[in-house]
Write an enzyme that holds these catalytic residues in place. Structure first.
Site, PDB file in Angstrom:
ATOM      1  N   TYR A 144       0.866  -1.179   0.000  1.00 22.11           N
ATOM      2  CA  TYR A 144       0.000   0.000   0.000  1.00 22.11           C
ATOM      3  C   TYR A 144       0.897   1.221   0.000  1.00 22.11           C
ATOM      4  O   TYR A 144       1.884   1.273   0.746  1.00 22.11           O
ATOM      5  CB  TYR A 144      -0.884  -0.005   1.246  1.00 22.11           C
ATOM      6  N   ASP A 239       9.373   2.605  -1.003  1.00 24.25           N
ATOM      7  CA  ASP A 239       8.426   3.292  -0.122  1.00 24.25           C
ATOM      8  C   ASP A 239       8.776   2.871   1.311  1.00 24.25           C
ATOM      9  O   ASP A 239       8.372   1.812   1.762  1.00 24.25           O
ATOM     10  CB  ASP A 239       6.996   2.900  -0.489  1.00 24.25           C
ATOM     11  N   LYS A 267       5.556   9.070   8.508  1.00 23.76           N
ATOM     12  CA  LYS A 267       5.405   8.540   9.865  1.00 23.76           C
ATOM     13  C   LYS A 267       6.484   9.020  10.846  1.00 23.76           C
ATOM     14  O   LYS A 267       6.448  10.127  11.334  1.00 23.76           O
ATOM     15  CB  LYS A 267       5.324   7.006   9.799  1.00 23.76           C
TER      16      LYS A 267
END
Ligand code: KE4
Length: 427
Positions: A144, A239, A267
């Site tokens: 994702y 990613d 994050k």
């Protein structure tokens, strides 16, 4: 366990907010039951509006690696707020954070800060397309990369959890440039490159998958992707929104020794405030406006408050022994969970890279989306609730990672393992 205030708030929230939440996975749809409304958090603990305390292994889906309300992060944010919260002009803080990131990720020769992982991925792919003058994107099932239209194709995380293979509202035209291969399957990548290599701008993946649950890269997988990308003039994008500063201070690229052309972060680099970043080879990044013709912008990009929280977080993560402490705690927890499942005769396959881990309710092996989705999600839901009743807050989805922080104590881990023995026995 009394959850009446959460229940009332959830009813009201559902009248105002789609599904009552501002991000789907928080609604507990995959595990059922009543999401907990959180009043505050400190260290390894969450405290809900009904006064229940939980040992937290979600940690805001990864960012809170130093635990919640870390004193030095809070005081840095507090001080920064007194100097104003956003200027829309460059600051020394952004230079400092860019330098810290480049020092940790040498492949990121130039870096652009944005406000979310989605924004960072979207921009990295745009500059990859601009640089290569190709449209194709190869991603992997179960990975994702945020909710940009063309990446919601067999995505993991929320989509996998909600069982929606593609999202409504994404024109077929947008998705047609997105090719998908099974994770860890280098043969399928070779085949796709043989057929479409000349149209591929980039290959994007989570170098340690976290959004189908934790699935580590198979031996040589990353190295072979690097070789194939170079041989075919395709850009390799890691990613590392989850794995960056999580599995190592230098991310998965440092852990496995494979440098991508572009990296995406998020994050942890915001310390719990909204920060995303993308960066990589200077010859690619110099294409970004205003130095080049690939446009990307953002009102709150490099926001001083969020960047201050990021700098304070990375400063502490750089201290010696931090990752060792996380590794030891995660290893003890994983062993304890495995022993508890074995004692109860519950088939469980555990995966772990550093302090991100998943326990799959399957007899395994788990190597890609196809294999992880054999997991017994119903049984996971039962386990989740049994643990929640015992004040342990796991991810409300089988297809997510559990995280540890430096604030988790030996007693937290012991309590969690004891709760797991009770939970597995009840299944
Ligand atoms: P955000 O736009 O949510 O900041 O980042 C998107 C993103 C990009 N890349 C990876 C590898 C990611 O894991 C994410 C977001 N992760 C999910 C949980 N696995 C965020 C939680 C949520 O969607 O609420």
């Amino acid at each position: 366990m009394n959850t009446s205030r959460s229940r009332k708030l959830f009813e009201e929230a559902q009248r105002l907010i789609p599904g009552g939440v501002n991000s789907p996975v928080r609604a507990f749809r995959s595990v059922g039951g009543q999401p907990r409304f959180i009043a505050h958090a400190k260290g390894s603990k969450l405290y809900d509006v009904d006064g229940n305390t939980y040992i937290d292994y979600v940690l805001s889906w990864g960012p809170m690696i130093l635990g919640h309300a870390n004193a030095s992060i809070v005081s840095a944010i507090r001080k920064s707020a007194t100097r104003g919260t956003s200027y829309g002009a460059p600051t020394q803080l952004e230079v400092t954070l860019a330098k810290m990131i480049r020092q940790a990720f040498p492949s990121m020769e130039k870096i652009r800060l944005v406000s979310s992982g989605t924004e960072a991925v979207m921009s990295a792919i745009r500059v990859a397309r601009g640089f290569t003058k190709r449209d194709g994107v190869l991603k992997f099932e179960g990975c994702y990369h945020g909710h940009s239209d063309y990446l919601l194709a067999k995505a993991g995380s929320g989509l996998a959890t909600l069982g929606i293979p593609d999202s409504l509202g994404v024109p077929a035209d947008f998705a047609k440039h997105t090719l998908t291969a099974p994770y860890n399957d280098i043969q399928s990548v070779e085949q796709i490159i043989r057929q479409h290599g000349k149209q591929l701008a980039c290959i994007i993946l989570e170098p340690v998958a976290g959004n189908m649950g934790v699935v580590p890269p198979a031996e040589g997988f990353l190295q072979n992707l690097r070789r194939l990308a170079t041989e075919n003039d395709i850009l390799l994008i890691f990613d590392e929104v989850i794995s960056g500063f999580r599995v190592h201070y230098g991310g998965a690229q440092r852990l496995y020794g494979v440098p991508p052309d572009l990296t995406v972060l998020g994050k942890i680099i915001g310390g719990g405030l909204p920060v995303g970043a993308y960066g990589g080879r200077q010859d690619i990044m110099d294409l970004i406006a205003p130095s080049g013709p690939v446009y990307q912008a953002g009102t709150l990009s490099g926001n001083p408050l969020a960047v201050t929280a990021g700098i304070a977080t990375l400063t502490r993560l750089k201290q010696p022994g931090v990752y060792r402490k996380l590794e030891v705690a995660a290893r003890v927890l994983a062993k304890g969970l495995g022993d508890a499942a074995k004692k109860a005769g519950i088939p469980l396959v555990q995966t772990r890279v550093g302090s991100m881990m998943t326990a799959f309710f399957t007899s395994g092996p788990v190597t890609d989306w196809n294999s992880v989705k054999q997991s017994d999600t119903k049984r996971y839901g039962q386990f989740f609730h049994k643990m929640l009743e015992q004040n342990v807050y796991l991810a409300p989805s089988q297809f997510e990672a559990a995280f540890l922080s430096t604030a988790h104590t030996a007693s937290d881990i012991e309590k969690t393992i004891r709760a797991a023995h009770t939970a597995f026995k009840s299944l």
